[in-house]
Motif scaffolding. Sequence first.
Motif, PDB file in Angstrom:
ATOM      1  N   LEU A   1       1.238  -1.815   0.128  1.00 33.75           N
ATOM      2  CA  LEU A   1       0.414  -0.144  -0.269  1.00 33.75           C
ATOM      3  C   LEU A   1       0.488   1.360  -0.141  1.00 33.75           C
ATOM      4  O   LEU A   1       2.078   1.297   0.958  1.00 33.75           O
TER       5      LEU A   1
ATOM      6  N   ASN B   1      -0.334  -6.264   0.472  1.00 32.91           N
ATOM      7  CA  ASN B   1      -1.312  -7.553   0.285  1.00 32.91           C
ATOM      8  C   ASN B   1      -1.135  -7.561  -1.673  1.00 32.91           C
ATOM      9  O   ASN B   1      -0.701  -7.270  -2.253  1.00 32.91           O
TER      10      ASN B   1
ATOM     11  N   GLU C   1      -2.350  -4.267  -4.211  1.00 29.11           N
ATOM     12  CA  GLU C   1      -2.545  -3.206  -3.151  1.00 29.11           C
ATOM     13  C   GLU C   1      -4.335  -2.581  -4.191  1.00 29.11           C
ATOM     14  O   GLU C   1      -4.208  -2.518  -5.203  1.00 29.11           O
TER      15      GLU C   1
ATOM     16  N   ASP D   1      -9.088  -7.395   0.398  1.00 24.63           N
ATOM     17  CA  ASP D   1      -8.592  -7.595   1.577  1.00 24.63           C
ATOM     18  C   ASP D   1      -7.546  -8.257   1.856  1.00 24.63           C
ATOM     19  O   ASP D   1      -7.436  -9.016   0.956  1.00 24.63           O
TER      20      ASP D   1
ATOM     21  N   SER E   1      -7.214   4.402  -5.436  1.00 29.43           N
ATOM     22  CA  SER E   1      -7.471   2.654  -4.420  1.00 29.43           C
ATOM     23  C   SER E   1      -7.555   3.556  -3.475  1.00 29.43           C
ATOM     24  O   SER E   1      -6.841   4.551  -2.972  1.00 29.43           O
TER      25      SER E   1
ATOM     26  N   TYR F   1      -8.103   2.594   0.867  1.00 25.31           N
ATOM     27  CA  TYR F   1      -7.679   1.941   1.037  1.00 25.31           C
ATOM     28  C   TYR F   1      -8.619   1.485   2.994  1.00 25.31           C
ATOM     29  O   TYR F   1      -8.855   2.848   3.568  1.00 25.31           O
TER      30      TYR F   1
ATOM     31  N   THR G   1      -7.140  -4.356   4.679  1.00 32.02           N
ATOM     32  CA  THR G   1      -6.619  -4.105   3.567  1.00 32.02           C
ATOM     33  C   THR G   1      -4.878  -4.269   3.336  1.00 32.02           C
ATOM     34  O   THR G   1      -4.287  -4.594   2.211  1.00 32.02           O
TER      35      THR G   1
END
Length: 373
Positions: A76, A204, A208, A212, A326, A328, A332
């Motif tokens: 992220l 992730n 990203e 989740d 994105s 978050y 996530t």
Amino acid sequence: MKRLLITWVLLVSLSVLFFGFAPVVRSVFGETGGAVIHAYTLENANGLLVRLLDYGATIQSILVPDKKGQVADVILGYSDLEGYVEGGSYFGSTIGRYSGRLGKGQFEIDGRVYTLPINDGPNTLHGGFNGFHKRLWNANVETVGSFPSVRMTYSSPNGEEGFPGTLVVTVRFTLTDDNELIMDYEAFTDRPTVLNLTNHAYFNLRGEGNSDILSHILHVSSDFFAETDEMLIPTGSFCPVEGTVLDFRTPLPVGARLDVSDRLLARAKGYDHSFLFMRSLANELVLSARLYEPDSGRALEVWTTEPDLHVYTGNFLEGVAGKHGSVYGPYTGICLETQHFPDSPNRPEFPSTRLNPGDRFQSRTIYRFMILP
Ligand code: BGC
């Protein structure tokens, strides 16, 4: 885009062939307070790409192919510098001087009490308001053998965010052809001080922004976790994971037992816990965590010389505008922070975080990526 990528791969292959090393490409990422911030892109022979920023000694992206060869960014973060300057989520940054919480924002060294800025309830979190993640580091491109490497150095003045001693910290990031991102930390001080360094990447492995991390399979082989009070400050006791939702000694999906009504998860609305790793030899690298995402086949191992693996499931993320549009929210991303324990300066029974003049602080953490069939 495709042509650019082919040219890039060609250039990298040629430089490895002729010069014996993979280059690091430097580009301008933005400007803040009159300073130009640079990004450094490292690539290995398998097409793994890591982008670092000298702002916060931050890992801005890690591009990893999945089992079908599709590349995704597995951490992220923000697309632009403004996000890192304004944001409060510590995405991918180096945390210091003290990662984690210091109870009531104070500690004592040799009879003198040091008081720090309070930025988390009654406590100090992640080095205060302007910790190492908000500082401009000095970056030097190096090669370690034939591998691309960037050495980031920051000199933290005596008294900065309340901490004593001028502390010179170095983090050297090296990307190997075994798909390892190696982080070598080193620090020196000119007077007794405390420090706790980590990287705060949120992983992730689907990529990203793509759902989740609750179905990621997590393996943490630790038998004990540090018990904490209602403000997430360690009580000093280590409790067995046996029979609790913190038992990941057998690999399990992160979300399998994530029930926020559980007494251990309620306070932080999820996982936000420190796991103890003991070793027979000082500075021995141990495998502290393994994370696997079955759909993509991407897996990550975290190796470290540090005694604590702090697992945080991004519980407090809420509508954060991330990379490429994105957003978050909670869960996530998952942080696997290798470090010493929170509040160690106030807990003499914990491994010490004190550094004296003339001594060298040293630690190593490795993120090793794998693609499983
Ligand atoms: C801490 C969390 C905190 C988060 C901030 C983690 O390292 O353990 O409690 O909220 O960092 O991003």
